[in-house]
Write a protein that holds these residues in place. Structure first.
Motif, short mmCIF file in Angstrom:
data_model
loop_
_atom_site.label_atom_id
_atom_site.label_comp_id
_atom_site.label_asym_id
_atom_site.label_seq_id
_atom_site.Cartn_x
_atom_site.Cartn_y
_atom_site.Cartn_z
N LYS A 350 11.00 90.01 43.95
CA LYS A 350 10.14 91.17 43.71
C LYS A 350 10.68 92.40 44.43
O LYS A 350 10.60 93.53 43.93
CB LYS A 350 8.72 90.87 44.15
N GLY A 351 11.23 92.18 45.62
CA GLY A 351 11.81 93.30 46.36
C GLY A 351 13.08 93.82 45.76
O GLY A 351 13.39 95.02 45.82
N VAL A 352 13.86 92.93 45.12
CA VAL A 352 15.11 93.33 44.51
C VAL A 352 14.87 94.06 43.19
O VAL A 352 15.49 95.08 42.89
CB VAL A 352 16.02 92.10 44.29
N GLN A 353 13.95 93.56 42.39
CA GLN A 353 13.71 94.11 41.07
C GLN A 353 12.20 94.28 40.85
O GLN A 353 11.59 93.54 40.08
CB GLN A 353 14.30 93.19 40.00
N PRO A 354 11.58 95.26 41.51
CA PRO A 354 10.12 95.41 41.40
C PRO A 354 9.64 95.78 40.02
O PRO A 354 8.47 95.55 39.70
CB PRO A 354 9.84 96.55 42.42
N ILE A 355 10.51 96.36 39.19
CA ILE A 355 10.08 96.78 37.84
C ILE A 355 9.62 95.60 37.00
O ILE A 355 8.83 95.73 36.08
CB ILE A 355 11.22 97.54 37.14
N CYS A 356 10.13 94.39 37.32
CA CYS A 356 9.75 93.20 36.56
C CYS A 356 8.34 92.72 36.91
O CYS A 356 7.81 91.83 36.23
CB CYS A 356 10.75 92.08 36.82
N PHE A 357 7.77 93.29 37.95
CA PHE A 357 6.45 92.83 38.38
C PHE A 357 5.38 93.90 38.17
O PHE A 357 4.33 93.88 38.74
CB PHE A 357 6.50 92.44 39.86
#
Length: 357
Positions: A350-357
């Motif tokens: 989630k920290g690496v790719q927050p847009i997915c969440f």
């Protein structure tokens, strides 16, 4: 005196030429400050223009030089920035649209060792000229005073500085080996061409808009978002000319024509490079990945191809046996084991790719 009358006659002829060839005079019956054109006013009119024209050009040229120096400085200072997705463009991955990898390959052909730097120089020059062109056009068209027009000229520069020093990415798009390096500046040129079409009735600029749109979509499929802008510009202009239905037809054909042209370009590119007449597979790959990630063994009944169905069931059985063998029942059970060890893979992703969440 006789020489004064002769001078007025010469200046009157010059004024006629200037009024028909000067971009700064929108209304040819009056000047910017509402000075009437008459035989007695020719001298003052021409002197006004002779003084004003060089000043306007000097200011515009100065803004262009500032923009060029700004972007070229960072091109040399930061060089080419390799981002997470850059290797897929450099290697001409099957997952990428064709235009940007071809652009890199073009520079690589002429300079195998320094081609990325030359790409950055091109992107920097393109951004400098695009930002200046749009700002300069708006200043002259809307008759914006110089102090206020500085906002238009420096807005692209300020945005680049935010990307460089404030945003987490820590680099300007013009320095990045990514499609954003050219799409940002092409978008500014796209807006400029549409405004020229709407305000100046320039058909050449709407053709240029179509070409720019094709290049942007061939570089990054997300740029399909510009097609509604192109559609509305054509419809609105024809509506002003009382040809509304004709405008809708032209706009629809223009926008839909981009799709087969892009598809043909994409497939031809892959056929020449890989021997298969197929478009890039990034969209299909992501969709397939999500389907398999969320699928359960019971979903095998939706697979029509028997060989694919057998493979799916075999992999599902193997995964279940592996999980049971090491004492992991499901996703939540696996996460709990990680939490007991002191880390949470869910929060890491989630920290690496927050847009997915």
């Amino acid at each position: 005196p006789t020489w004064s009358a002769s001078l007025r006659g010469v200046l009157g002829s010059v004024s006629f030429i200037m009024l028909n060839d000067t971009p700064f005079l929108e209304d040819r019956s009056t000047l910017r400050y509402n000075i009437p054109i008459s035989s007695k006013g020719h001298y003052h009119l021409v002197m006004n223009k002779l003084i004003k024209y060089p000043k306007e050009k000097t200011f515009s040229f100065t803004m262009l030089i500032i923009s060029l120096i700004f972007y070229i400085f960072f091109a040399f200072y930061d060089g080419a920035i390799i981002c997470v997705d850059s290797p897929t463009y450099i290697s001409m991955s099957f997952a990428r649209e064709p235009f940007y990898p071809l652009l890199l390959a073009f520079f690589r052909f002429f300079s195998p060792n320094n081609y990325l730097f030359y790409v950055v120089i091109l992107q920097s020059l393109l951004m400098a000229c695009a930002g200046w062109q749009l700002a300069d056009y708006l200043r002259n068209k809307l008759n914006i005073r110089k102090p206020y027009s500085l906002i238009l000229y420096f807005l692209p520069l300020a945005t680049s500085l935010l990307c460089r020093f404030v945003a987490k990415r820590g680099s300007m798009y013009t320095n990045s080996i990514m499609t954003e390096g050219i799409c940002t500046s092409l978008y500014l040129l796209f807006i400029y061409c549409n405004l020229c079409y709407l305000w100046d009735n320039s058909r050449n600029h709407i053709i240029a808009s179509w070409i720019i749109a094709f290049i942007m979509i061939s570089s990054r499929k997300q740029m399909l978002m510009i097609l509604p802008i192109l559609f509305l510009a054509i419809v609105y202009k024809n509506y002003q000319n009382k040809k509304f239905l004709r405008g809708i037809m032209i706009a629809a054909v223009s926008c839909f024509l981009i799709f087969p042209c892009f598809k043909l370009f994409d497939c031809t590119y892959n056929y020449i490079l890989r021997g298969t007449f197929q478009g890039h597979n990034s969209s299909n790959r992501f969709v397939t990945t999500m389907v398999f990630y969320n699928a359960t063994r019971e979903d095998a009944e939706y697979i029509e191809d028997e060989s694919a169905k057998e493979l799916f069931e075999a992999e599902g059985k193997k995964e279940q046996e592996y999980g049971e063998g090491i004492g992991i029942k499901d996703f939540d059970d696996a996460r709990n084991i990680c939490l007991e060890k002191g880390f949470d893979p869910y929060e890491i992703v989630k920290g690496v790719q927050p847009i997915c969440f």
